[in-house]
Design a protein around this motif. Structure first.
Motif, PDB file in Angstrom:
ATOM      1  N   MET A   1       0.845  -1.209   0.000  1.00 60.71           N
ATOM      2  CA  MET A   1       0.000   0.000   0.000  1.00 60.71           C
ATOM      3  C   MET A   1       0.877   1.254   0.000  1.00 60.71           C
ATOM      4  O   MET A   1       1.010   1.941  -0.990  1.00 60.71           O
ATOM      5  N   LEU A   2       1.515   1.515   1.149  1.00 57.55           N
ATOM      6  CA  LEU A   2       2.353   2.718   1.269  1.00 57.55           C
ATOM      7  C   LEU A   2       3.812   2.295   1.415  1.00 57.55           C
ATOM      8  O   LEU A   2       4.137   1.442   2.231  1.00 57.55           O
ATOM      9  N   ASN A   3       4.643   2.921   0.589  1.00 57.59           N
ATOM     10  CA  ASN A   3       6.051   2.578   0.566  1.00 57.59           C
ATOM     11  C   ASN A   3       6.916   3.814   0.669  1.00 57.59           C
ATOM     12  O   ASN A   3       7.023   4.575  -0.285  1.00 57.59           O
ATOM     13  N   ILE A   4       7.520   4.001   1.838  1.00 54.31           N
ATOM     14  CA  ILE A   4       8.374   5.179   2.020  1.00 54.31           C
ATOM     15  C   ILE A   4       9.808   4.703   2.116  1.00 54.31           C
ATOM     16  O   ILE A   4      10.121   3.805   2.903  1.00 54.31           O
ATOM     17  N   ASN A   5      10.635   5.320   1.281  1.00 51.87           N
ATOM     18  CA  ASN A   5      11.996   4.841   1.154  1.00 51.87           C
ATOM     19  C   ASN A   5      13.011   5.951   1.370  1.00 51.87           C
ATOM     20  O   ASN A   5      13.060   6.900   0.594  1.00 51.87           O
ATOM     21  N   ASN A   6      13.775   5.817   2.453  1.00 49.61           N
ATOM     22  CA  ASN A   6      14.883   6.746   2.707  1.00 49.61           C
ATOM     23  C   ASN A   6      14.505   8.213   2.507  1.00 49.61           C
ATOM     24  O   ASN A   6      15.213   8.976   1.855  1.00 49.61           O
ATOM     25  N   ASP A  28      -1.318  -3.785   2.685  1.00 46.84           N
ATOM     26  CA  ASP A  28      -2.777  -3.663   2.559  1.00 46.84           C
ATOM     27  C   ASP A  28      -3.470  -4.152   3.823  1.00 46.84           C
ATOM     28  O   ASP A  28      -3.140  -5.219   4.344  1.00 46.84           O
ATOM     29  N   GLY A  29      -4.407  -3.403   4.301  1.00 46.31           N
ATOM     30  CA  GLY A  29      -5.240  -3.831   5.415  1.00 46.31           C
ATOM     31  C   GLY A  29      -4.585  -3.699   6.774  1.00 46.31           C
ATOM     32  O   GLY A  29      -5.217  -3.975   7.795  1.00 46.31           O
ATOM     33  N   ASP A  65       0.628   2.426  -3.616  1.00 46.75           N
ATOM     34  CA  ASP A  65       0.350   1.391  -4.620  1.00 46.75           C
ATOM     35  C   ASP A  65       1.126   1.643  -5.911  1.00 46.75           C
ATOM     36  O   ASP A  65       0.576   1.618  -7.010  1.00 46.75           O
ATOM     37  N   GLY A  66       2.391   1.955  -5.743  1.00 48.46           N
ATOM     38  CA  GLY A  66       3.260   2.129  -6.902  1.00 48.46           C
ATOM     39  C   GLY A  66       3.199   3.496  -7.552  1.00 48.46           C
ATOM     40  O   GLY A  66       3.980   3.798  -8.453  1.00 48.46           O
ATOM     41  N   VAL A  67       2.286   4.346  -7.105  1.00 52.18           N
ATOM     42  CA  VAL A  67       2.183   5.693  -7.672  1.00 52.18           C
ATOM     43  C   VAL A  67       3.072   6.635  -6.868  1.00 52.18           C
ATOM     44  O   VAL A  67       3.025   6.649  -5.639  1.00 52.18           O
ATOM     45  N   ASP A  68       3.900   7.399  -7.585  1.00 55.18           N
ATOM     46  CA  ASP A  68       4.801   8.339  -6.928  1.00 55.18           C
ATOM     47  C   ASP A  68       3.990   9.496  -6.337  1.00 55.18           C
ATOM     48  O   ASP A  68       3.571  10.404  -7.045  1.00 55.18           O
ATOM     49  N   LYS A 167      -8.080   4.829   0.734  1.00 54.01           N
ATOM     50  CA  LYS A 167      -7.511   3.508   1.019  1.00 54.01           C
ATOM     51  C   LYS A 167      -6.336   3.610   1.984  1.00 54.01           C
ATOM     52  O   LYS A 167      -6.013   2.657   2.670  1.00 54.01           O
ATOM     53  N   MET A 168      -5.721   4.786   2.048  1.00 52.72           N
ATOM     54  CA  MET A 168      -4.607   4.976   2.985  1.00 52.72           C
ATOM     55  C   MET A 168      -4.943   6.150   3.893  1.00 52.72           C
ATOM     56  O   MET A 168      -4.991   7.292   3.462  1.00 52.72           O
TER      57      MET A 168
END
Ligand SMILES: Nc1ncnc2c1ncn2[C@@H]1O[C@H](COP(=O)(O)OP(=O)(O)O)[C@@H](O)[C@H]1O
Ligand SMILES: [Mg+2]
Lengths: 251, 428
Positions: A1-6, A28-29, A65-68, A167-168
């Motif tokens: 779902m949410l991906n935060i990187n550095n 997700d969830g 979800d993969g969207v920047d 969703k988030m």
């Protein structure tokens, strides 16, 4: 779902780094909680994700979800399914709460290429959701957050979340300033929205809220970084011994 | 006192270009008197204190500066409202486009045709209210109007008017220079609503004198637009009897120069006067609201609510005064003037004034100038409202206090739709 990187963030106006490499993945969830001392950067993280001006991302990424996310305008992030319940909800004199919510719901639908919600459907839905949050009809008619008590403002945030069905969901200290009953209401509102396709990032100071909204993962944030990650027990640990030990570990 | 030579010359040049009208002989003396007033005070220049913020030069010059016609594909404002429609094209009455001047509870005549006799109900008002309004501040364009108005309406309501009287001012000639003068009397206990709209002419000078008798009520809503290069100097002179109500709202969209003066005298106890305006302007828009409210009776209420939305070099001016005379105890006076600047280039000049001689009064006034609230804008956007739409919501919220002064919801909906149109056309 949410991906935060550095994720590194500094203030636009001055050379002050606030987030210094945040890594965080919410599946997700899941419900994740972020705890941490005042000034550690929790609100900044939520603002940067929502797209507020005044910050500059110097490194790293954030994807929904993969969207920047960082490439989108705030309204586009909302339409993509991101929602932030503000630590300090903003008062908007002259804009009716109901008008505001209907405009928002329909703007998001339009952005996603969906049909607008009819005014009857909207009324029916909002009445039901407002009722469960004990928000009366009079409050819906008033200008957005104007003259609302602290607790009313927070419940109004949850009402917006319930209407927009993101969703988030990021909740920034939604529990602060609430008495136990109001907190239970808010927690029930959140729990009612929990589903396999919806994730939560709950920022809080207190274990208290997490008794009602059970997190899957708990993170401790200090000085612009996630310094510790664990299960629900981590929140209990904070409750009994404070942040001191954990924060010092990194320092 | 002798006028400065330049002023004298400018006034003479303007007066040479005009000739006194023939009709309504009962108004002849008033015209002569007014001409005398204009000659004595002269037409204004930028040096006059009252014109410090608005340059009157193009209103004074002999020929009206040309103004292009604006053709937007918009449905006419007030078009859906049941009304008696009266049309002037470039200041000339259009009998074909107008309804019959017949309305239950009201008599309506045209100034240009209002008889050759020396007796007319409007005689006591025509030019008389204007003349009273010349002190303590001179209003030379109003005197010029009394002398030279080519036409206008004489409206007398003796009961509750069956529907609003609506005056449309169409603009078809790029160089038209129109002078119209209306006289309105709302008799004791009677009620009348007057709607006005349209760009009127390349240059428009309009005076409206309104006599609101005891217990009477007068509502006035006007929409000034839309042709951007038009210029206008308008005056409303109102006198209110006891327990009467006077409410006037003006929407102004576009216009390279608009000066709206409203002079209200509360002369009967417990009278209520509300004067409000919403103006939205872009570029070389210059809009000036100059208001003078005199409390001369006990327990009267007055409100002035003026809001301006300015961008891209537009200028807004507000000069508003509340004068409370010695015996006007229990006065309730309120005045607010605010501007919302949509960028750094706009300009708002405000001169709010209170002058109070009674001791038992409640008067407040305020003037502010600010930008869009960035926190509110972000909050709206974070809920998915696109930036332009979010800004529009905030602009309309800013204007709400002025628009709320319109009592009739159908009319305020019309005003809002006109504002919406402007906002759509003027997104950054
Ligand atoms: N706009 C800003 N201007 C100046 N300092 C800021 C701003 N935003 C955040 N900060 C600073 O960044 C740090 C983190 O703040 P914040 O994200 O609000 O922390 P938290 O929510 O964890 O209490 C603090 O030191 C705060 O003072
Ligand atoms: Mg915070």
């Amino acid at each position: 779902m949410l991906n935060i990187n550095n994720l590194h963030v500094k203030l636009q106006e001055e050379d002050k780094a606030i987030l210094k490499g945040v890594d965080l993945t919410v599946e997700d969830g899941q419900v994740h909680a972020i705890m941490g001392p005042n000034g550690s950067g929790k609100s900044t993280l939520s603002y940067v994700l929502a797209g507020r001006d005044g910050y500059e991302v110097t490194e790293g990424s954030a994807e929904l979800d993969g969207v920047d996310l960082l490439a989108l305008d705030p309204e586009e992030r909302a339409a993509a399914g991101l929602f932030l319940a503000f630590q300090y909800p903003v008062e908007i004199p002259g804009v009716g709460n109901m008008t505001f919510l209907r405009t928002a719901v329909n703007a998001q639908r339009k952005a996603r290429g969906e049909e607008e919600m009819s005014s009857t459907d909207f009324l029916k839905t909002i009445r039901a959701k407002a009722k469960s949050l004990q928000i009366d009809a009079e409050m819906l008619k008033r200008p957005v957050n104007v003259g609302f008590s602290g607790g009313e403002k927070k419940r109004n945030e949850i009402l917006q979340m319930a209407m927009l069905e993101p969703k988030m969901c990021i909740l920034d200290e939604t529990d602060s300033g609430l008495d136990v009953d109001a907190m239970k209401l808010v927690a029930e509102g959140v729990n009612a929205l929990r589903s396999a396709g919806r994730s939560f990032l709950v920022i809080t100071h207190y274990q208290r809220l997490l008794d009602h909204i059970r997190p899957d993962v708990v993170h401790i944030m200090a000085d612009g970084r996630i310094v510790k990650t664990g299960g629900p027990d981590l929140a209990l640990e904070v409750e009994t011994s404070g942040y001191v030990g954990m924060v010092e570990e990194v320092a | 006192m002798a006028l400065a030579a330049a002023k004298q010359e400018a006034t003479a040049t303007r007066l040479e270009a005009l000739s006194l009208p023939e009709g309504a002989t009962w108004a002849k003396a008033a015209r002569q008197d007014a001409l005398g007033r204009v000659r004595a005070m002269g037409l204004p220049t930028r040096r006059d204190e009252y014109w410090k913020y608005t340059n009157p030069a193009t209103l004074v010059q002999a020929e009206a500066p040309a103004a292009c016609l604006f053709d937007a594909d918009e449905s006419p404002i007030f078009g859906q409202i049941d009304r008696l429609r009266i049309v002037f094209v470039d200041g000339v009455f259009d009998a074909y486009a107008s309804d019959d001047l017949a309305l239950a509870g009201v008599t309506i005549e045209r100034l240009a045709e209002a008889g050759a006799t020396d007796i007319h109900w409007a005689r006591d008002i025509y030019g008389a209210f204007e003349a009273r309004g010349q002190t303590p501040v001179a209003r030379p364009f109003a005197a010029l109007n009394t002398a030279f108005a080519s036409d206008g309406l004489l409206i007398r309501a003796s009961g509750k008017a069956a529907m609003p009287v609506s005056v449309e001012y169409l603009h078809r000639s790029e160089t038209s220079d129109a002078i119209l003068h209306h006289v309105i009397r709302v008799e004791e206990g009677a009620e009348l609503t007057l709607l006005e709209n349209g760009p009127a002419a390349a240059r428009f000078n309009k005076v409206m004198e309104v006599d609101v008798a005891d217990g009477a009520s007068f509502h006035h809503v006007r929409a000034q637009g839309r042709d951007h290069e038009r210029r206008a100097a308008t005056h409303v002179f109102a006198r209110l009897g006891a327990e009467s109500t006077f409410k006037s709202f003006t929407l102004t969209v576009n216009g390279v120069l608009t000066r709206n003066e409203v002079v209200v005298e509360l002369t009967g106890d417990n009278a209520v006067a509300h004067v409000a305006g919403a103006a939205v302007g872009d570029g070389d828009f210059h809009h000036d609201d100059t208001v003078f409210v005199t409390h001369d009776a006990v327990a009267c209420e007055s409100r002035q609510v003026f809001k301006k939305v300015l961008r891209n070099g537009a200028t807004g001016v507000f000069q508003g005064k509340i004068l409370v005379k010695k015996d006007a105890q229990k006065t309730d006076g309120y005045q607010i003037s605010q501007s919302l600047m949509l960028d750094d280039n706009a300009q708002f000049l405000a001169k709010p004034e209170l002058e109070i001689y009674a001791d038992d009064v409640a008067c407040s006034h305020g003037s502010t100038s600010g930008a869009i609230d960035e926190d509110a804008l972000f909050y709206l956007r974070s809920r998915g409202v696109p930036e332009g739409q979010a800004q529009d919501l905030l602009v309309l919220a800013f204007l709400a206090e002025a628009i709320d002064e319109i009592d009739d919801p159908a009319i305020s909906a019309d005003i809002l739709s006109r504002l919406d149109g402007w906002l759509q056309r003027h997104h950054s």
